[in-house]
Design an enzyme around this catalytic site. Structure first.
Site, short mmCIF file in Angstrom:
data_model
loop_
_atom_site.label_atom_id
_atom_site.label_comp_id
_atom_site.label_asym_id
_atom_site.label_seq_id
_atom_site.Cartn_x
_atom_site.Cartn_y
_atom_site.Cartn_z
CG ASN A 71 -0.53 0.00 2.65
OD1 ASN A 71 0.55 -0.52 2.61
ND2 ASN A 71 -0.93 0.71 3.59
CD GLU A 107 4.90 0.01 13.49
OE1 GLU A 107 3.76 0.00 13.28
OE2 GLU A 107 5.72 0.28 14.25
CB CYS A 143 -1.58 0.76 8.62
SG CYS A 143 -0.38 2.10 8.18
CD GLU A 186 9.06 1.05 10.35
OE1 GLU A 186 10.04 0.60 9.66
OE2 GLU A 186 7.88 0.42 10.06
P1 NAP Z 1 0.40 -8.83 4.08
O1 NAP Z 1 -0.27 -9.75 3.27
O2 NAP Z 1 0.97 -9.34 5.38
O3 NAP Z 1 1.84 -8.65 3.28
C1 NAP Z 1 2.87 -7.93 3.81
C2 NAP Z 1 4.33 -8.70 3.08
O4 NAP Z 1 4.62 -9.75 3.82
C3 NAP Z 1 4.35 -8.75 1.62
O5 NAP Z 1 5.56 -8.67 1.23
C4 NAP Z 1 4.10 -10.45 1.66
O6 NAP Z 1 4.33 -11.05 0.34
C5 NAP Z 1 4.80 -10.80 2.91
N1 NAP Z 1 4.50 -12.07 3.33
C6 NAP Z 1 3.20 -12.70 3.05
N2 NAP Z 1 3.18 -14.00 3.62
C7 NAP Z 1 4.58 -14.05 4.32
C8 NAP Z 1 5.30 -14.90 5.31
N3 NAP Z 1 4.74 -16.12 5.56
N4 NAP Z 1 6.36 -14.51 5.72
C9 NAP Z 1 7.04 -13.69 5.54
N5 NAP Z 1 6.28 -12.89 4.69
C10 NAP Z 1 5.10 -12.92 4.22
O7 NAP Z 1 0.06 -7.50 4.05
P2 NAP Z 1 -0.46 -6.56 2.89
O8 NAP Z 1 -1.97 -7.17 2.49
O9 NAP Z 1 0.56 -6.70 1.76
O10 NAP Z 1 -0.45 -5.18 3.59
C11 NAP Z 1 -1.69 -4.69 4.22
C12 NAP Z 1 -1.56 -4.71 5.63
O11 NAP Z 1 -0.44 -4.02 5.98
C13 NAP Z 1 -2.72 -4.20 6.43
O12 NAP Z 1 -3.13 -4.94 7.47
C14 NAP Z 1 -2.16 -2.81 6.78
O13 NAP Z 1 -2.81 -2.40 7.94
C15 NAP Z 1 -0.79 -3.25 6.85
N6 NAP Z 1 0.12 -2.03 6.89
C16 NAP Z 1 0.67 -1.56 8.27
C17 NAP Z 1 1.39 -0.34 8.29
C18 NAP Z 1 1.91 0.30 9.64
O14 NAP Z 1 2.95 0.97 9.40
N7 NAP Z 1 1.50 -0.11 10.75
C19 NAP Z 1 1.59 0.28 7.00
C20 NAP Z 1 1.12 -0.14 6.07
C21 NAP Z 1 0.41 -1.31 5.89
P3 NAP Z 1 3.54 -11.11 -0.82
O15 NAP Z 1 2.57 -9.83 -0.68
O16 NAP Z 1 4.39 -10.96 -1.99
O17 NAP Z 1 2.72 -12.30 -0.47
#
Ligand code: NAP
Length: 481
Positions: free
Chosen positions: A153, A251, A285, A462
């Site tokens: 995102n 995060e 987020c 961070e």
């Molecule tokens: P996600 O599905 O958890 O993916 C995040 C990253 O983790 C991606 O690079 C993903 O790879 C990787 N990943 C997936 N499975 C994994 C595993 N088993 N082991 C290690 N890494 C793995 O999250 P998203 O859908 O991309 O992002 C949305 C989420 O991010 C929301 O919950 C949002 O709130 C959160 N977010 C938080 C912040 C903050 O600073 N708090 C900022 C932005 C977003 P692939 O995508 O290649 O599968």
């Protein structure tokens, strides 16, 4: 080559390595538009990347602050200079509007420049010992090789705010960006390579997290993991890092409350909620997903917010009049639409939220407002991560605060009020890492800490100088004078 296109390779040990396997990068505003084909790493490539980083670490740790400053500063300068071109790429691959995408690119450039400066300011403490004749020095050292895992995102800002401090403090890096948005991470890799980053100091491995994530997190050559993404993935990473006693920073998601008190400026409150809930297609987020509104202002607020929400123009991220871009992909769109149905089944009145068919094949959805909801409904407990927000009506400040805190998350929280007493009390008592008064819950600075509490974050903060807590280890040295 793939369909006549060059495959954008992984960067491992200073070499661009296109693997046989690759994935198309699809524009969510127009699924006929393929931005490029990006190499898909496998476990062997992860192993090579970690080994390259380990080999590069001793020299980079000893390289000194001027070299690190110059590299980060050059990357930051080029990001700023190419903000329009890189912003277009970002808008095309992630779907946020061009102004939002250019803003994010500028932010990435600012982050690199900030940490270029921080590389020159790595400080320690010289203290007197309680034992006469002994000197005590507390110094900061790099942690080692750090795995960075980032979500789709904020595809350029989040990699930037992890890579820049990691390198500034003398660490080597293996970055795995989200599979949906490899393009922006690839641009950062190109810039680091171009501006002389020594081979192996920064490595890029692209591909699915389900294949690469665990290989990277559990690799014996990794010293620490910085992750941003969903709570579910974060929990898995925390479990692995706990078992391996590996430093970790997570995060994760949010269910951020925005309280609107009777004494709020109505127009400002509506704008803060419109921005916080729906801009960037609600895919932040820090998005305001629970609008907690006092009974006296409730009806006027809902009427105005609903009207202004319905007037938002949803469309192609690159069109100048678009205010809300598409949802990132079909899976996220299906999930959002399922939450709209869930809202109905949980007895909410639903405004908007429908699937939109526009002149291009894209993942378009109208923003959604769920009215007359209660905080125990699933739509108010689970992170939706789309252009959807709920309204919860409350009697008074105490009820608003209690509901704001009644969540497993604690990232950002906001209040719109004209009362200094309410603003001050909210800042003191809300359980969140970031608090906004008369401002949207989303939208932060880069020189101060970013992060949350409870289920939203784990480990050191961070950004800003607080980033040193994660990206360095402290050493205490005693010496006979
Ligand atoms: P996600 O599905 O958890 O993916 C995040 C990253 O983790 C991606 O690079 C993903 O790879 C990787 N990943 C997936 N499975 C994994 C595993 N088993 N082991 C290690 N890494 C793995 O999250 P998203 O859908 O991309 O992002 C949305 C989420 O991010 C929301 O919950 C949002 O709130 C959160 N977010 C938080 C912040 C903050 O600073 N708090 C900022 C932005 C977003 P692939 O995508 O290649 O599968």
């Amino acid at each position: 080559m793939k369909d006549g296109n060059e495959i954008q390779g992984n960067l491992i040990g200073g070499e661009w390595l296109p693997d046989g396997d690759c994935r198309p990068n699809v524009n969510p505003s127009d699924t006929r538009d393929i931005i490029g084909f990006f190499a898909c790493a496998d476990r062997t490539a992860v192993d090579q990347a970690v080994h390259a980083a380990r080999s590069a670490f001793p020299a980079w740790a000893a390289a000194g602050p001027q070299v690190r400053h110059d590299l980060l500063d050059a990357v930051g300068t080029e990001l700023l200079a190419r903000k329009e071109e890189i912003g277009r790429l970002l808008a095309r691959e992630e779907g946020k509007t061009l102004p939002e995408a250019m803003g994010e690119t500028i932010r990435a450039g600012q982050v690199f420049k900030f940490f270029a400066g921080e590389a020159l300011r790595v400080a320690g403490d010289a203290q007197q010992s309680v034992r006469p004749g002994i000197d005590v020095a507390v110094t900061r050292e790099p942690v080692g090789v750090i795995a960075l895992i980032t979500p789709w995102n904020f595809p350029i800002a989040i990699p930037a705010w992890k890579i820049a401090p990691a390198l500034a403090y003398g660490n080597c890096v293996v970055l795995k960006p989200a599979e949906l948005t490899p393009g922006c991470a690839h641009v950062i890799a190109q810039l680091l390579h171009k501006h002389g980053c020594p081979a192996g100091v920064f490595n890029l491995v692209m591909g699915p997290g389900s294949v690469l994530g665990d290989a990277l997190v559990s690799h014996p050559g990794i010293d620490a993991v910085s992750f941003t993404g969903s709570a579910a993935t974060g929990s898995r990473i925390a479990a692995t890092c706990g078992t391996l006693r590996r430093k970790v920073q997570l995060e994760m998601g949010g269910k951020n409350p925005m309280v609107v008190m009777d004494d709020a400026d109505l127009q400002n409150a509506v704008q803060a909620c419109l921005n916080g809930a729906f801009f960037s297609t609600g895919q932040r987020c820090t998005a305001s997903s629970r609008l907690i509104v006092q009974k006296g202002i409730h009806d006027a607020f809902v009427e105005r917010l609903g009207r202004e929400m319905r007037a938002l123009r949803v469309g192609d991220a690159l069109q100048p009049d678009t205010q809300i871009g598409p949802v990132v992909d079909q899976r996220q769109l299906d999930s959002n639409l399922a939450y709209v149905e869930l809202a109905r089944s949980e007895a909410a009145e639903v405004l908007g939220g429908e699937r939109l068919e526009l002149d291009k094949p894209g993942f378009y959805q109208a923003p959604a407002l769920f009215l007359n909801t209660t905080n125990d409904a699933r739509i108010n407990r689970e992170e939706i991560f789309g252009p959807c927000a709920s309204v919860i009506r409350v009697e008074d400040f105490d009820e608003a605060l209690a509901i704001a805190n009644d969540t497993e998350f604690g990232l950002s929280a906001g209040i719109c009020t004209g009362s200094l007493k309410h603003a001050s009390e909210f800042r003191r008592r809300v359980e969140a890492g970031m608090v906004m008064v008369n401002l949207p819950t989303a939208g932060v600075d880069y020189h101060v800490p970013f992060g949350g509490r409870k289920g939203s974050s784990f480990g050191p903060r961070e950004q800003g100088r607080y980033a040193a807590e994660f990206y360095t280890v402290v050493k205490t040295a005693y010496q006979l004078a």
